[in-house]
Design a protein around this motif. Structure first.
Motif, PDB file in Angstrom:
ATOM      1  N   MET A  79       0.839  -1.194   0.000  1.00  0.00           N
ATOM      2  CA  MET A  79       0.000   0.000   0.000  1.00  0.00           C
ATOM      3  C   MET A  79       0.876   1.247   0.000  1.00  0.00           C
ATOM      4  SD  MET A  79      -3.042  -1.204   2.637  1.00  0.00           S
ATOM      5  CE  MET A  79      -2.016  -2.235   3.701  1.00  0.00           C
ATOM      6  N   PRO A  80       0.380   2.344  -0.538  1.00  0.00           N
ATOM      7  CA  PRO A  80       1.197   3.555  -0.639  1.00  0.00           C
ATOM      8  C   PRO A  80       1.419   4.219   0.714  1.00  0.00           C
ATOM      9  CG  PRO A  80      -1.024   3.986  -1.422  1.00  0.00           C
ATOM     10  CD  PRO A  80      -0.940   2.513  -1.188  1.00  0.00           C
ATOM     11  N   THR A  81       2.442   5.069   0.766  1.00  0.00           N
ATOM     12  CA  THR A  81       2.719   5.812   1.996  1.00  0.00           C
ATOM     13  C   THR A  81       1.730   6.956   2.181  1.00  0.00           C
ATOM     14  OG1 THR A  81       4.302   7.198   0.796  1.00  0.00           O
ATOM     15  CG2 THR A  81       5.176   5.273   1.960  1.00  0.00           C
ATOM     16  N   LEU A  82       1.283   7.580   1.087  1.00  0.00           N
ATOM     17  CA  LEU A  82       0.339   8.692   1.179  1.00  0.00           C
ATOM     18  C   LEU A  82      -1.090   8.180   1.104  1.00  0.00           C
ATOM     19  CD1 LEU A  82       2.013  11.455  -1.026  1.00  0.00           C
ATOM     20  CD2 LEU A  82       2.053  11.206   1.465  1.00  0.00           C
ATOM     21  N   GLN A  83      -1.952   8.723   1.967  1.00  0.00           N
ATOM     22  CA  GLN A  83      -3.341   8.283   2.025  1.00  0.00           C
ATOM     23  C   GLN A  83      -4.271   9.493   1.965  1.00  0.00           C
ATOM     24  OE1 GLN A  83      -4.179   5.493   5.228  1.00  0.00           O
ATOM     25  NE2 GLN A  83      -2.015   4.965   5.405  1.00  0.00           N
ATOM     26  N   SER A  84      -5.483   9.255   1.503  1.00  0.00           N
ATOM     27  CA  SER A  84      -6.493  10.302   1.462  1.00  0.00           C
ATOM     28  C   SER A  84      -7.064  10.544   2.859  1.00  0.00           C
ATOM     29  CB  SER A  84      -7.627   9.903   0.513  1.00  0.00           C
ATOM     30  OG  SER A  84      -8.750  10.738   0.697  1.00  0.00           O
ATOM     31  N   ALA A  85      -7.220  11.820   3.216  1.00  0.00           N
ATOM     32  CA  ALA A  85      -7.826  12.155   4.504  1.00  0.00           C
ATOM     33  C   ALA A  85      -9.260  11.642   4.588  1.00  0.00           C
ATOM     34  CB  ALA A  85      -7.795  13.664   4.713  1.00  0.00           C
ATOM     35  N   LYS A 136      -1.449  18.834   1.833  1.00  0.00           N
ATOM     36  CA  LYS A 136      -2.391  19.048   0.730  1.00  0.00           C
ATOM     37  C   LYS A 136      -1.643  18.969  -0.593  1.00  0.00           C
ATOM     38  CE  LYS A 136      -5.746  21.981   3.157  1.00  0.00           C
ATOM     39  NZ  LYS A 136      -6.453  23.289   3.174  1.00  0.00           N
ATOM     40  N   ASP A 137      -2.299  18.360  -1.590  1.00  0.00           N
ATOM     41  CA  ASP A 137      -1.669  18.323  -2.907  1.00  0.00           C
ATOM     42  C   ASP A 137      -1.988  19.618  -3.662  1.00  0.00           C
ATOM     43  OD1 ASP A 137      -4.251  18.097  -3.922  1.00  0.00           O
ATOM     44  OD2 ASP A 137      -4.065  15.977  -4.438  1.00  0.00           O
ATOM     45  N   ARG A 138      -1.584  19.723  -4.905  1.00  0.00           N
ATOM     46  CA  ARG A 138      -1.748  20.968  -5.665  1.00  0.00           C
ATOM     47  C   ARG A 138      -3.212  21.323  -5.930  1.00  0.00           C
ATOM     48  NH1 ARG A 138       0.989  20.527 -11.293  1.00  0.00           N
ATOM     49  NH2 ARG A 138       2.657  19.573 -10.070  1.00  0.00           N
ATOM     50  N   HIS A 139      -4.091  20.320  -5.780  1.00  0.00           N
ATOM     51  CA  HIS A 139      -5.525  20.570  -5.960  1.00  0.00           C
ATOM     52  C   HIS A 139      -6.238  20.820  -4.625  1.00  0.00           C
ATOM     53  CE1 HIS A 139      -5.082  19.476 -10.156  1.00  0.00           C
ATOM     54  NE2 HIS A 139      -4.518  18.327  -9.793  1.00  0.00           N
ATOM     55  N   GLU A 140      -5.452  21.053  -3.586  1.00  0.00           N
ATOM     56  CA  GLU A 140      -5.969  21.334  -2.243  1.00  0.00           C
ATOM     57  C   GLU A 140      -6.710  20.142  -1.631  1.00  0.00           C
ATOM     58  OE1 GLU A 140      -5.515  24.264  -0.322  1.00  0.00           O
ATOM     59  OE2 GLU A 140      -3.965  24.431  -1.872  1.00  0.00           O
ATOM     60  N   ARG A 141      -6.416  18.940  -2.136  1.00  0.00           N
ATOM     61  CA  ARG A 141      -6.986  17.742  -1.531  1.00  0.00           C
ATOM     62  C   ARG A 141      -6.169  17.364  -0.301  1.00  0.00           C
ATOM     63  NH1 ARG A 141      -7.608  15.103  -7.421  1.00  0.00           N
ATOM     64  NH2 ARG A 141      -5.361  15.433  -7.264  1.00  0.00           N
ATOM     65  N   GLU A 142      -6.858  17.064   0.784  1.00  0.00           N
ATOM     66  CA  GLU A 142      -6.171  16.743   2.026  1.00  0.00           C
ATOM     67  C   GLU A 142      -5.646  15.307   1.991  1.00  0.00           C
ATOM     68  OE1 GLU A 142      -7.991  19.186   5.621  1.00  0.00           O
ATOM     69  OE2 GLU A 142      -9.545  18.082   4.535  1.00  0.00           O
TER      70      GLU A 142
END
Length: 439
Positions: free
Chosen positions: A71-77, A97-103
């Motif tokens: 599984m990836p290290t980064l996860q969706s809030a 936050k990524d460049r689209h302001e997704r947490e």
């Protein structure tokens, strides 16, 4: 590996900022280097140890019937909001936050993600039970990272997750992992005592942590000496033996072992005084059964045998792979350096020429290195133009199980010296017997 061509930056002085033995020795022996607070680069010698520990962990998980994924290290809030843990977890979670302001977040653990993966692809009781695991980097933003890899912010962990139709099945999965952990630590050359534990933010009412006994451990521990008498690698229990697994759990549960956090003086007083042991310990593994805490919150359902919807019961099981490197050193060292258990040593043999300007010695060492390599004996050959004492001191510091020392006097007599790093015993053996002895 030839030391003259490797990247093993040994420090001559003990680092002043290191507070515990494992941190000092890992820096001195060139296993790691700090790149930021609580974050370390693993250098070639340290990486070899890290990979060997991970390989043993994987082998025992596979034997226990767990399936590896990654599984990836980064996860969706959003996943963590579904379980209710996003706001509750605390400042240890690194939120971004990524460049689209997704947490997003850098995963400290993977209960939410594995539950979502399972929920999206498993629909029937026929797909249960299952235990899935991965070996992946985690991040927890410790307020005061210290003690090197023992309490760093980035760390390598094996985390496994079980899914069962009911509590009885889930407990059996828990007992299976209990046995796998005991065998894993036995193979790693350390004694890790299973102790009843608090579940913390993971949740659940059934939990054990595995404690390596070491004088510099963070926790005070109390345990029955019966744990010292059991060779778990020889425990005659098959993973398909339900009665045996239940018996193992009963044996562990009925033998007193606790950290200061869960210590019960009344129960401790029932242990015969001659079997009472106290000391300090380091947590290297933790297992949990938490029922439907995550599966219910995240809407995981499967069709049962009667067609009704069933919420699977879950457990999670962690081993601190990178932390184990430090824990093993804390439990196994002397005043000269590290003393590696052979199963995880970066190399089995350290080959040393005492006189780099003696042609006969160099010729014998070169031939031994060629033969050992051909026989698949992992060998670190110190072929540098250095004094013999410097080379031997470096080998003691790095802690390889065996040292093979080639010197002019021995070569003239057809002999080489073999040293057992753990005991310090030295043996004179014929040159032509050395490779067979170490194979």
């Amino acid at each position: 590996m030839r030391l003259s061509r490797s990247f093993l930056p040994v420090l001559k002085e003990s680092p002043s900022d290191a507070q515990i033995v494992s941190h000092k020795l890992m820096l001195q022996a060139g296993l790691v280097r700090q790149t930021a607070a609580g974050i370390y680069a693993w250098l070639p010698l340290g990486l070899r140890v890290l990979n060997k520990i991970a390989d043993i962990v994987r082998e025992e998980q596979d034997k226990a019937g767990a399936c590896e994924l990654l599984m990836p290290t980064l996860q969706s809030a959003e996943l963590w909001r579904q379980s209710g843990r996003y706001d509750a977890y605390g400042p240890e979670m690194l939120r971004i936050k990524d460049r689209h302001e997704r947490e997003m977040l850098y995963g400290p653990t993977n209960e939410e993600m594995i539950t979502a993966l399972f929920r999206d692809d498993v629909k029937s009781y026929r797909d249960l039970p299952r235990t899935l695991y991965h070996v992946q980097w985690k991040f927890r933003d410790e307020v005061r990272p210290r003690f090197g890899v023992m309490r760093g912010r980035e760390f390598l962990m094996k985390d496994a997750y079980s899914f069962d139709l009911d509590e009885a099945g889930a407990r059996l999965s828990y007992y299976t992992q209990l046995l796998a952990y005991l065998r894993t630590f036995q193979r790693l050359g350390i004694r890790a005592v299973p102790m009843k534990a608090a579940s913390g933010p993971i949740g659940g009412d059934l939990s054990h942590e595995f404690i390596v006994l070491a004088p510099t451990g963070e926790s005070e521990v109390f345990y029955d000496s019966r744990f010292e008498e059991i060779d778990w690698s020889k425990t005659d229990i098959d993973y398909s033996d339900e009665a045996g697994l239940h018996g193992l759990f009963d044996q562990v549960s009925s033998t007193y072992a606790a950290t200061d956090e869960t210590h019960d003086e009344a129960k401790w007083s029932e242990v015969p005084s001659e079997r009472q042991r106290t000391g300090r310990g380091i947590e290297v593994g933790h297992i949990f059964y938490f029922g439907d805490k995550y599966s219910a919150a995240m809407g995981l359902k499967v069709s049962g045998k009667d067609g009704s919807n069933v919420t699977p019961m879950m457990g999670s099981y962690g081993i601190g792979v990178s932390r184990l490197v430090g824990a093993i050193i804390e439990a196994s060292h002397d005043d000269k350096g590290i003393v590696w258990p052979e199963a995880v040593a970066p190399f089995k043999v350290g080959l040393v020429t005492m006189r780099g300007d003696d042609e006969a010695s160099v010729a014998v060492a070169e031939d031994l290195y060629r033969q050992l390599t051909a026989a698949s004996v992992e060998t670190l050959y110190d072929d540098r133009d250095e004094r013999g004492g410097v080379k031997l001191g470096g080998m003691d510091l790095m802690g390889l199980p065996w040292q093979l020392v080639v010197g002019p006097r021995g070569v003239a007599a057809g002999m080489v010296e073999l040293k057992d790093r753990r005991t310090g015993e030295k043996f004179e053996i014929p040159i032509d017997a050395a490779v067979a002895r170490l194979s």
